[in-house]
Scaffold this motif. Structure first.
Motif, PDB file in Angstrom:
ATOM      1  N   UNK A 672       0.839  -1.196   0.000  1.00  0.00           N
ATOM      2  CA  UNK A 672       0.000   0.000   0.000  1.00  0.00           C
ATOM      3  C   UNK A 672       0.878   1.252   0.000  1.00  0.00           C
ATOM      4  N   UNK A 673       0.360   2.303  -0.612  1.00  0.00           N
ATOM      5  CA  UNK A 673       0.986   3.615  -0.542  1.00  0.00           C
ATOM      6  C   UNK A 673       0.465   4.305   0.720  1.00  0.00           C
ATOM      7  N   UNK A 674       1.367   4.693   1.612  1.00  0.00           N
ATOM      8  CA  UNK A 674       0.950   5.244   2.894  1.00  0.00           C
ATOM      9  C   UNK A 674       1.688   6.539   3.187  1.00  0.00           C
ATOM     10  N   UNK A 675       1.129   7.254   4.166  1.00  0.00           N
ATOM     11  CA  UNK A 675       1.764   8.466   4.686  1.00  0.00           C
ATOM     12  C   UNK A 675       2.294   8.149   6.078  1.00  0.00           C
ATOM     13  N   UNK A 676       3.602   8.208   6.243  1.00  0.00           N
ATOM     14  CA  UNK A 676       4.228   7.963   7.542  1.00  0.00           C
ATOM     15  C   UNK A 676       4.674   9.284   8.145  1.00  0.00           C
ATOM     16  N   UNK A 677       4.033   9.692   9.230  1.00  0.00           N
ATOM     17  CA  UNK A 677       4.494  10.897   9.914  1.00  0.00           C
ATOM     18  C   UNK A 677       5.472  10.499  11.005  1.00  0.00           C
ATOM     19  N   UNK A 682       5.536  16.208  12.887  1.00  0.00           N
ATOM     20  CA  UNK A 682       5.883  17.449  12.194  1.00  0.00           C
ATOM     21  C   UNK A 682       6.557  17.194  10.849  1.00  0.00           C
ATOM     22  N   UNK A 683       6.828  15.949  10.556  1.00  0.00           N
ATOM     23  CA  UNK A 683       7.398  15.577   9.261  1.00  0.00           C
ATOM     24  C   UNK A 683       6.596  14.407   8.700  1.00  0.00           C
ATOM     25  N   UNK A 684       6.659  14.247   7.402  1.00  0.00           N
ATOM     26  CA  UNK A 684       5.903  13.182   6.756  1.00  0.00           C
ATOM     27  C   UNK A 684       6.686  12.656   5.563  1.00  0.00           C
ATOM     28  N   UNK A1014       2.405  26.701  -4.412  1.00  0.00           N
ATOM     29  CA  UNK A1014       1.756  26.830  -5.723  1.00  0.00           C
ATOM     30  C   UNK A1014       2.704  26.492  -6.862  1.00  0.00           C
ATOM     31  N   UNK A1015       3.987  26.762  -6.671  1.00  0.00           N
ATOM     32  CA  UNK A1015       4.968  26.525  -7.731  1.00  0.00           C
ATOM     33  C   UNK A1015       5.615  25.148  -7.624  1.00  0.00           C
ATOM     34  N   UNK A1016       5.060  24.287  -6.774  1.00  0.00           N
ATOM     35  CA  UNK A1016       5.533  22.906  -6.632  1.00  0.00           C
ATOM     36  C   UNK A1016       6.964  22.800  -6.109  1.00  0.00           C
ATOM     37  N   UNK A1017       7.379  23.793  -5.320  1.00  0.00           N
ATOM     38  CA  UNK A1017       8.620  23.605  -4.582  1.00  0.00           C
ATOM     39  C   UNK A1017       8.351  22.638  -3.427  1.00  0.00           C
ATOM     40  N   UNK A1018       7.242  22.874  -2.727  1.00  0.00           N
ATOM     41  CA  UNK A1018       6.785  21.977  -1.671  1.00  0.00           C
ATOM     42  C   UNK A1018       5.445  21.362  -2.056  1.00  0.00           C
ATOM     43  N   UNK A1019       5.194  20.202  -1.489  1.00  0.00           N
ATOM     44  CA  UNK A1019       3.905  19.535  -1.639  1.00  0.00           C
ATOM     45  C   UNK A1019       3.241  19.462  -0.264  1.00  0.00           C
ATOM     46  N   UNK A1020       1.960  19.771  -0.225  1.00  0.00           N
ATOM     47  CA  UNK A1020       1.217  19.705   1.032  1.00  0.00           C
ATOM     48  C   UNK A1020       0.638  18.304   1.222  1.00  0.00           C
ATOM     49  N   UNK A1021       0.846  17.745   2.387  1.00  0.00           N
ATOM     50  CA  UNK A1021       0.356  16.406   2.709  1.00  0.00           C
ATOM     51  C   UNK A1021      -0.513  16.511   3.957  1.00  0.00           C
ATOM     52  N   UNK A1022      -1.767  16.131   3.859  1.00  0.00           N
ATOM     53  CA  UNK A1022      -2.686  16.176   4.995  1.00  0.00           C
ATOM     54  C   UNK A1022      -2.586  14.877   5.776  1.00  0.00           C
ATOM     55  N   UNK A1023      -2.317  15.018   7.059  1.00  0.00           N
ATOM     56  CA  UNK A1023      -2.206  13.863   7.953  1.00  0.00           C
ATOM     57  C   UNK A1023      -3.294  13.972   9.011  1.00  0.00           C
ATOM     58  N   UNK A1024      -4.088  12.923   9.150  1.00  0.00           N
ATOM     59  CA  UNK A1024      -5.173  12.919  10.130  1.00  0.00           C
ATOM     60  C   UNK A1024      -4.697  12.282  11.433  1.00  0.00           C
ATOM     61  N   UNK A1025      -5.074  12.927  12.520  1.00  0.00           N
ATOM     62  CA  UNK A1025      -4.765  12.406  13.850  1.00  0.00           C
ATOM     63  C   UNK A1025      -6.072  11.971  14.486  1.00  0.00           C
ATOM     64  N   UNK A1026      -6.314  10.660  14.484  1.00  0.00           N
ATOM     65  CA  UNK A1026      -7.540  10.118  15.060  1.00  0.00           C
ATOM     66  C   UNK A1026      -7.392   9.788  16.545  1.00  0.00           C
ATOM     67  N   UNK A1027      -6.284  10.235  17.142  1.00  0.00           N
ATOM     68  CA  UNK A1027      -6.058  10.007  18.578  1.00  0.00           C
ATOM     69  C   UNK A1027      -5.956  11.324  19.342  1.00  0.00           C
TER      70      UNK A1027
END
Length: 1256
Positions: A672-677, A682-684, A1014-1027
């Protein structure tokens, strides 16, 4: 002619000059010309090269890579790894079950053999709360003695406390213990000299021998205990009772391991009388009964509460027409609902019972709920009729079997209609109790457990093995609320004391912002491995009374006014209690071989309910020390976050399918493709992971492992000629490869472990085993856990004339992870030169140059086998203490360190690069800031590659700033430019304003960060905290809430004292105008990330000669009184950022263009950094702020709904426990269903009332 020409040229020059003067303002509007793209490019290149050469020289990374040339790279077999780990855990858990089974068997036999013993009320035992250690003063005998105890009507009994020698033991977290005896804990609501209690304490003392034998057979055993149905708990080894709160609230019968072992899973409907007569003390007692019932439920139970007057209503509206799982979050929701309940009118028992039966029937037909025991709990002050027709319709269809038990709780001292409500319980295999005092609630409520246990007891031979959900070793589950209230009191006290010192300065906007932000940061502190709690699961088993009949003495109603004590023989099916032993989660983790999973690999266990027993993202604590309200009901899909950009709680069907397979205890695998924070969320990182899972047999648990597909599919291994025994034969001294003091091993990994001995440090233990490995006859143990004695007996009886089998002590008193030890010794051999290398001494010119220019403090090396080495650098020839020690104390976890993980990930962005980082918000501290740089070393062989080690160094931030200043000159020091170095997650490494170091750049300059996004220097990644944890206003006007726990009485006293103290302080201080408005802002919505700007200070009138009047004092006092909030489980999200790592990103070729693009951004070669130069002359939009701080998720719920409602509407599948014993054919012969209500004690009062009614 010449003169005219000269005049014409002069006029032309003047014209051109005037044009230039007119255009001068326009030239100033082109500030982008001040940012020279090529110049900035040269800065970035030069800085990158300087840093890379520094790291290359200091870490000797090429030499490290060359050291691993003799190793080989092999494929990692995930299916084989998960199967091997599951078998290790299964064997260990079998040992624990074996120990509990022996306690159970011994207890049943001992109780049966002592059934005719007389209770000795003077019996002396080791009371965990009273026993003494040698030298402790003996408490004085209570005076006056003897005295008559009003409650029991007998002389008070005093038995002198026993003396015991206790010694701290590391395997019990340094708790002082004694392995010769057990100690007994008696709850405050249980009288230990009552005949049934003291008799059980007497015979259960014989369990000490089996406790000792168990520990001898398995020295890895944690606490062993017997929880008696009379309330006491016998625990081995003996220890003094540690109280988490001022009042001892512990009762083993309310713990999940006891409740779930004593009864099979159950569906319960609680009906609470809402008639107008249920007021005052009756309402308080009724609520206390409901809350106590809820405390007896576990995650395999389902429940709902309805109040009934003319109508039947759920206490939580969104829970209508369903039963909800009794996890901590849902129970908390129900308790809050019942706390708000107010009686209204006449109670309709018929409608309430009909509703309850219909709900239970529908639950069973729809295959929801527990699908085992079912019960209705009725709490009221009397029923007008027995509602026989309702029971005939719903519960008596298949006699003698009655599927739903009925338990009734009659509330009030003066009640007349007790016979109908008792009849309901007795005719439906339940139990009836009469409650008139709050103090008796807990003991009376717990009477329902032995009744529901009767089918288990009648079965005799079936003893279900129960594994509990993860829990913390705390005394009372309400400890979180208590600690949070204490925290708020401390904050209140700090505010008052601070105002005393700084007066009006405390009310300045910047000070208010600082204080509020600091407190919110404290709540975000969620340590992954909190040391203040021991998390564990418990395996337990019910213990039955083997007697089928017994003599009982009870009150019998002879006529309408006469009661008589009679003794008779009757059929019984009693539960004696529950036997159990704790299994610390950390002990399970040691069996998981993190080394086998590699960097960024991990394992976790999932229960039959889908909850994690443990997980690397399991965060049960906030504020650093307070347990979260629903800490142990975290679902696996709430911690495994798929990278699919779906909204919160819209879980991917693929993930749901995997979850179903896991809880069904299947075996499978999936990527699976996952997001690991990581790094405090504070990092992902967005990575592709491989998952494998399999069941841990004979338990409700499933083991799951996961590792990154990019670099986890292969791992390092040693060749045959490098094995330990072969190099020992060649004459290599194993201890010599671990010479010196500049090395450590991973403190949480199991390299080698001795069962009977403890060592001061893991390093000393390792050296001990290396000595043993060099001795003749060394052999590797076959397994970490020994075979359970009863299994071993069967195996060895065929090979031994005596049939005797060896224990762990006699057979294998140690365990070593062979593969890990082989890798560790190999790594130590090939990297021994790193710590001992003397090239960096005072005579080395290049080394001195680097030390002076960069302030390098330490170089380090960590390998995949958990070994960490380091080399200190000192500013002078004399050895400076503290440099290496500081590093070695905080960086011993090798592949689990953040700098190790980030370096390995960075390898696939650019191989020849270092990862640089500074601590978050480092600029706010006054101490020297250190920059940490790390680089991953990979080994390649046969087309396969695997991470072998990570090298790195730490150096002074001030030196990096000086280097940057030297490269850029004064270009970044002037007012028209701002220069930043940012890392790959958007945090400031270098700024011209040092206080911004370590801050997220979006909070420093949100407008430019938004452009970089906006210029794709950085990408925004939304991380949900269910705890997450939120805080809502707490209405404490209802006095009944304080009956739930003695803690609330303490809080009330504390609040009164604080209120009084504040009143006096107000009289002493000269309060500034506007305190109230500022204080309201300060303690308003505590979930805000930024406080609103404070209002201007209003002028107050009507003051006395001292500056303020009595009315003003009352206003200040009201605002200074604690504004209390309650904890609430909630969901939050964080917007995190990562560099858009596409090669040849066109944005790095773009130049600045006026104020349309007032910046130049370029990557710094050989690093994870970017250089950003901003033109400050362009207008800046200060209203744009991007933050990585958590923000609440708005689910657009209705006013009466909560997150628990939202989750209930989207409940997940679960697997029911395999054991369900809810009926037995012989149960109908048991007629014990509670005592009738006696009113003879009040005949005098009734007569007086009758006389008064005739005369008045």
């Amino acid at each position: 002619m010449a003169w005219s020409r000269l005049l014409a040229w002069w006029r032309l020059c003047l014209g051109l000059l005037s044009v230039l003067v007119c255009l001068a303002p326009c030239v100033n509007l082109q500030p982008a010309e001040n940012i020279n793209y090529n110049l900035v490019h040269s800065w970035a290149d030069k800085l990158g090269m300087e840093l890379f050469h520094l790291g290359d020289f200091i870490t000797r990374r090429k030499e490290v890579q060359e050291s691993f040339k003799d190793a080989k790279v092999v494929s990692r077999n995930g299916a084989s790894i998960v199967d091997s780990m599951a078998k290790e855990i299964e064997m260990m858990m079998d040992l624990k079950v074996s120990a509990v089974r022996r306690i159970m068997d011994t207890a049943e036999n001992t109780a049966l053999s002592h059934q005719n013993d007389m209770a000795d009320k003077m019996f002396s035992y080791y009371n965990a709360k009273e026993m003494l250690e040698p030298g402790d003063p003996v408490p004085p005998i209570p005076t006056p003695a003897p005295d008559m105890d009003k409650d029991i009507g007998e002389p008070l009994i005093y038995v002198q406390p026993k003396v015991v020698v206790l010694e701290p033991r590391p395997e019990f977290h340094n708790t002082p213990v004694n392995f010769s005896v057990s100690s007994v804990h008696v709850p405050v609501n249980v009288f230990d000299r009552a005949p049934d209690v003291i008799k059980a304490i007497q015979w259960s003392e014989n369990l000490d021998q089996i406790f000792r034998d168990n520990y001898k057979n398995d020295p890895t055993l944690s606490w062993q205990f017997f929880g008696s149905s009379t309330g006491f708990m016998r625990q081995f080894p003996a220890s003094k009772w540690r109280k988490d709160v001022p009042v001892d609230l512990y009762d083993c019968r309310l713990r999940s391991w006891y409740m779930e072992a004593a009864t099979s899973p159950k569906d319960i409907v609680i009906l609470m009388d809402g008639s107008g007569s249920m007021l005052g003390q009756r309402l308080d007692i009724a609520k206390h009964v409901v809350n106590t019932i809820l405390d007896t439920l576990g995650t395999n139970d389902f429940v709902n509460i309805f109040t009934f007057d003319k109508e039947v209503s759920p206490v939580v509206p969104c829970f209508e027409d369903t039963l909800i799982q009794a996890n901590l979050g849902n129970i908390r929701e129900l308790k809050e609902g019942i706390d708000l309940f107010r009686p209204k009118s006449i109670a309709n028992y018929t409608a309430a019972l009909t509703k309850a039966f219909e709900l239970l029937e529908e639950t069973k037909l729809s295959s929801r709920g527990a699908q085992c025991n079912q019960a209705i709990m009725i709490i009221g002050d009397g029923a007008p009729e027995n509602n026989r027709e309702v029971f005939e319709l719903h519960n008596w269809r298949d006699p003698p079997y009655k599927p739903v038990r009925v338990f009734t709780y009659l509330i009030g001292k003066e009640v007349a209609n007790w016979d109908d409500i008792r009849w309901m319980a007795c005719e439906n295999q339940g139990y009836y109790v009469h409650l008139s005092e709050t103090a008796e609630v807990r003991e009376m409520v717990l009477n329902y457990i032995p009744v529901m246990a009767r089918p288990l007891v009648l079965g005799r031979h079936d003893h279900p093995v129960i594994w509990s959900q993860v829990y913390a070793d705390i005394e009372d589950t309400k400890i979180s609320d208590y600690l949070w209230d204490m925290n708020q009191c401390e904050n209140q006290k700090a505010d008052v004391l601070e105002y005393w010192k700084v007066q009006d300065r405390m009310l300045e906007p910047s000070e208010m912002h600082r204080r509020k932000y600091r407190r919110m940061k404290d709540t975000w502190n969620q340590p992954l491995d909190p040391k203040m709690y021991q998390f564990m699961t418990t395996v337990s088993m019910p213990i039955y009374d083997r007697r089928e009949n017994a003599n009982i003495t009870e009150e019998v109603l002879i006529n309408e006014a006469l009661w008589e004590l009679q003794t008779r023989e009757t059929r019984i099916a009693n539960i004696l209690g529950v036997a159990g032993t704790d299994v610390p989660i950390n002990e399970i983790k040691k069996l998981l071989s993190p080394f086998a999973l590699g960097v960024n690999g991990y394992a976790f266990i999932v229960t039959n309910n889908g909850y994690v027993l443990f997980h690397p993202d399991f965060r049960p604590v906030f504020q650093g020390y307070i347990l979260k309200p629903a800490y142990n009901s975290v679902d696996m899909i709430e911690v495994e976050l798929l990278d699919d950009d779906r909204p919160a709680r819209d879980f991917n069907p693929v993930l749901m399918t995997i979850r179903d397979s896991i809880i069904n205890q299947s075996t499978g695998s999936k990527w699976m493709l996952v997001k690991n924070h990581f790094d405090d969320m504070k990092r992902v990182a967005r990575i592709k992971r491989q998952y494998y899972w399999t069941a841990i047999k004979k338990t409700p648990f499933t083991l799951v492992i996961s590792y990154p597909e990019q670099y986890g599919v292969s791992h390092m291994d040693i060749r045959a000629d490098q094995e330990i025994h072969r190099i020992s034969i060649k004459g290599t001294n194993l201890r010599s490869v671990f010479s010196g003091k500049r090395w450590k091993i991973h403190p949480d990994w199991l390299f080698c472990k001795h069962s009977n001995r403890t060592f001061k440090t893991p390093e000393i233990e390792l050296l001990y085993f290396l000595e043993r490995m060099s001795e003749p006859g060394w052999r590797w143990p076959g397994s970490r856990s020994a075979m359970p004695p009863e299994h071993a007996a069967a195996m060895f009886s065929n090979n031994s004339s005596t049939g005797r089998y060896p224990s762990i002590n006699e057979k294998e008193s140690y365990y070593c992870d062979r593969q890990l030890m082989q890798a560790l010794v190999f790594d130590a051999r090939v990297t021994g030169w790193f710590s001992n290398n003397t090239s960096f001494n005072s005579k080395d010119d290049k080394g001195n140059e680097f030390k002076q220019r960069f302030g390098v403090t330490v170089a380090f090396l960590a390998t995949h086998s958990g070994l960490t080495r380091w080399h200190e650098f000192h500013s002078n020839a004399a050895e400076e203490s503290g440099v290496g020690e500081t590093f070695s104390q905080n960086n011993t976890r090798a592949i689990d360190e953040i700098w190790y993980k980030r370096a390995v990930d960075q390898h696939f962005v650019r191989e020849e690069s270092f990862v640089y980082s500074v601590p978050f918000d480092a600029g706010e501290s006054n101490s020297e800031i250190l920059v940490t740089a790390s680089h991953a070393v990979f080994h390649n062989e046969g087309g396969k590659t695997a991470p072998a080690a990570v090298v790195g160094f730490q150096f002074q931030h001030s030196a990096l700033y000086k280097l940057f200043h030297n490269i850029t000159g004064n270009a970044c020091a002037v007012d028209d430019k701002d220069c930043y170095i940012l890392d790959n997650n958007g945090y400031v490494i270098i700024s011209t304003r040092v206080h911004e170091t370590g801050r997220f750049f979006g909070e420093v300059n949100g407008a430019i960060m938004k452009r970089l996004l906006e210029e794709n220097v950085y990408t925004q990644v939304t991380v949900y905290d269910y705890q997450a944890v939120c805080f809502e206003s707490k209405n404490d006007n209802n006095a009944s809430s304080m009956l739930l726990s003695p803690l609330f009485h303490l809080l009330r006293v504390g609040k009164w004292l604080l209120h009084t103290a504040l009143w006096y302080i107000v009289q002493l201080l000269q309060w500034a105008p506007g305190v109230s408005s500022h204080y309201a802002d300060m303690y308003g919505d505590s979930n805000d990330t930024e406080p609103p700007p404070p209002e201007p200070h209003p002028e107050h009138h009507g003051r006395n000669g001292n500056g303020h009047g009595k009315k003003d004092d009352e206003i200040w006092l009201r605002y200074l009184t604690l504004h209390r909030t309650r904890l609430k489980a909630c969901d939050m999200k964080r917007e995190l950022y990562t560099l858009f790592n596409e090669k040849d990103n066109v944005v790095y070729n773009m130049t600045a263009h006026a104020c349309e693009r007032p910046f130049v951004v370029l990557p710094i070669p050989f690093s994870n950094l970017i250089l950003l130069v901003i033109d400050q002359l362009c207008p800046r939009d200060g209203s744009v702020v991007l933050t990585v701080n958590p923000q609440p998720i708005d689910y657009h719920l209705s006013v009466n709904d909560s997150l628990a409602c939202y989750k209930q509407a989207r409940e997940f599948n679960r697997m029911r426990p395999t054991s369900c014993i809810s009926r037995h054919a012989n149960e109908s012969g048991i007629k014990l269903c509670g005592k009738a209500c006696s009113v003879y004690a009040n005949l005098g009062l009734l007569l007086l009332c009758h006389i008064l009614s005739r005369w008045l």
